[in-house]
Enzyme design. Structure first.
Site, PDB file in Angstrom:
ATOM      1  N   TYR A 246      78.477  32.694  -9.596  1.00 27.50           N
ATOM      2  CA  TYR A 246      79.920  32.647  -9.321  1.00 27.50           C
ATOM      3  C   TYR A 246      80.147  31.543  -8.303  1.00 27.50           C
ATOM      4  CZ  TYR A 246      84.507  34.135  -7.519  1.00 27.50           C
ATOM      5  OH  TYR A 246      85.824  34.180  -7.127  1.00 27.50           O
TER       6      TYR A 246
ATOM      7  N   ASP B 174      75.356  25.288  -4.693  1.00 28.44           N
ATOM      8  CA  ASP B 174      76.387  26.133  -4.092  1.00 28.44           C
ATOM      9  C   ASP B 174      75.674  27.047  -3.098  1.00 28.44           C
ATOM     10  OD1 ASP B 174      78.107  28.150  -3.398  1.00 28.44           O
ATOM     11  OD2 ASP B 174      78.893  28.474  -5.417  1.00 28.44           O
TER      12      ASP B 174
ATOM     13  N   LYS C 154      81.803  30.522   4.188  1.00 27.52           N
ATOM     14  CA  LYS C 154      81.428  31.770   4.866  1.00 27.52           C
ATOM     15  C   LYS C 154      80.930  31.558   6.304  1.00 27.52           C
ATOM     16  CE  LYS C 154      80.706  34.170   0.489  1.00 27.52           C
ATOM     17  NZ  LYS C 154      81.840  35.037   0.257  1.00 27.52           N
TER      18      LYS C 154
HETATM   19  N1  HOZ Z   1      83.928  37.357  -4.483  1.00 19.03           N
HETATM   20  C1  HOZ Z   1      83.533  37.994  -3.291  1.00 19.03           C
HETATM   21  C2  HOZ Z   1      82.148  38.471  -3.308  1.00 19.03           C
HETATM   22  N2  HOZ Z   1      81.190  37.633  -3.911  1.00 19.03           N
HETATM   23  C3  HOZ Z   1      84.444  39.137  -2.939  1.00 19.03           C
HETATM   24  C4  HOZ Z   1      85.399  38.691  -1.943  1.00 19.03           C
HETATM   25  C5  HOZ Z   1      86.321  39.764  -1.401  1.00 19.03           C
HETATM   26  O1  HOZ Z   1      86.729  40.656  -2.140  1.00 19.03           O
HETATM   27  O2  HOZ Z   1      86.628  39.688  -0.239  1.00 19.03           O
END
Ligand code: HOZ
Length: 427
Positions: free
Chosen positions: A143, A238, A266
């Site tokens: 992802y 990534d 992050k």
């Molecule tokens: N896509 C995020 C985890 N890989 C989730 C982000 C969220 O819901 O804060």
């Protein structure tokens, strides 16, 4: 204030789709209402009812030092007192850029953005401009945020919801994205053979974190580097999750591989919204205003995010055994979980990289998206609810990672083991 999570969810659903601003948070796949969070400190997070949980979500990765780490909070406060945004350039952005360039040998220059999605989206635009090609390769279950070309056979929320992609992504864009199973070098070679001269870039999570944790098999990353170099394909790592999480220079430092472009997010924002992409000078200088590739953002390099990020990176840089101790702590926890799950006789596999891990409820090795999808999500959801009611807050999806932080104490780990043991007895 004073409302329960359930009351807040009912209220939220009236004004926010699904009651949440990011789908996985809705707890849709774990059969209960989501927690609404009131505050967090160190390794603990507290819901609207004031219940305390040991937190293994860590805001999905950024909180490597634990929540509300004093030096980071002070840096944010000090920056906020000087104004929260100028839409103009500041010295802190240079300090942040220099720290990233010094940490990652593959990066000569960076551009700050506001999220991991923006970083990957912009890196792909740049790779397309640099190569003059349009197709991209991504791996199934990885992802890279929610930009149109990347929502094809994605992990994270897309995997949690069990959907192949998203309506609204133009077919012509999706068709430019070629997907290959993670860890499958032969499939990759075939795709590169068939389309090599049309492929602008290959984007990969060097440790996959969004189908649950999946490690690269030996030589997977080196082979990717070799193949992409041979065919003039831009290699994008990534490292939004792994950057500054597995090591100060990310997974690429551990693997000894230099991608052409890297995306980070992050941790580099210390918990504030941030992203960055960077890499080789000749590619980066194609960005406007030096070059013709347009990319911009009013809040890019925002002073608060830079202050939080710089404070976090300074601590990580000077904390000599931090990564080692995170590794030891996580290894101990995973070993204990393993023996509890074995005793219970459940089918499971634990995949771990440093302070990241996922328990998959399956007896087969998990090495790609297909094997991850074989996990018993019904069992996961019962397990999730069981440990939650024992005070353990972990990712509400089989296809995500758990994160440890420097703030998780030995006592937290022992309490977690006890909580899992009780939850398993009740399962
Ligand atoms: N896509 C995020 C985890 N890989 C989730 C982000 C969220 O819901 O804060």
């Amino acid at each position: 204030m004073g409302n329960t999570s359930r009351e807040l969810m009912n209220r939220s659903c009236k004004v926010i789709p699904g009651g949440v601003n990011s789908p996985v948070r809705a707890f849709g796949s774990v059969g209960r209402a989501p927690l609404f969070i009131d505050r967090a400190s160190g390794s603990k997070i507290y819901d609207a009812e004031g219940r305390e949980y040991i937190d293994y979500v860590a805001s999905w990765g950024p909180m490597i030092l634990g929540h509300a780490y004093p030096a980071v909070t002070e840096a944010i406060y000090e920056a906020a007192c000087r104004g929260t945004s100028y839409g103009a350039t500041t010295e802190r952005e240079i300090i942040m850029a220099e720290m990233i360039v010094n940490a990652f040998p593959s990066i000569d220059m960076v551009r700050m953005v506001n999220s991991g999605t923006e970083a990957t989206m912009s890196a792909i635009r740049l790779a397309r401009a640099y190569t003059g090609r349009e197709r991209i390769i991504k791996f199934e279950g990885c992802y890279h945020g929610h930009a149109d070309p990347l929502l094809v056979r994605s992990g994270s929320g897309i995997a949690t919801l069990g959907i192949p992609g998203s309506p609204g992504v133009p077919k012509v864009l999706a068709e430019l994205t070629i997907t290959v199973p993670y860890n499958d070098v032969e499939a990759l070679k075939k795709v590169v053979n068939d389309y090599g001269s049309e492929i602008a870039c290959l984007i990969v999570e060097p440790v996959a974190g969004n189908m649950g944790i999946v490690l690269p098999v030996p030589h997977f990353l080196d082979t990717i580097r070799e193949i992409t170099r041979e065919k003039g394909i831009i290699l994008i790592f990534d490292e939004v999750i792994t950057g500054f999480r597995l090591a100060y220079g990310g997974m690429q430092t551990i693997a000894g591989i230099e991608p052409d472009l890297t995306c980070l997010g992050k941790i580099i924002g210390g918990g504030l919204p941030v992203g960055v992409f960077g890499g080789k000078r000749q590619i980066m200088e194609m960005l406007a205003p030096t070059g013709p590739v347009y990319q911009a953002g009013t809040l890019s390099g925002n002073p608060l995010a830079m202050a939080a990020g710089v404070a976090t990176l300074k601590i990580l840089r000077s904390w000599s055994n931090l990564y080692h101790s995170l590794d030891v702590k996580t290894n101990h926890l995973c070993n204990e979980l393993k023996s509890l799950l074995e005793k219970k006789g459940l089918p499971f596999k634990i995949n771990r990289a440093g302070s990241l891990f996922t328990i998959f409820f399956t007896s087969a090795e998990v090495k790609d998206f297909r094997s991850a999808q074989k996990a018993d999500t019904g069992l996961f959801s019962k397990f999730f609810r069981g440990i939650l009611s024992e005070g353990i807050y972990s990712a509400p999806s089989q296809f995500e990672s758990s994160f440890l932080s420097a703030a998780h104490s030995d006592d937290d780990i022992e309490r977690t083991i006890d909580a899992v043991s009780i939850a398993l007895k009740n399962l």
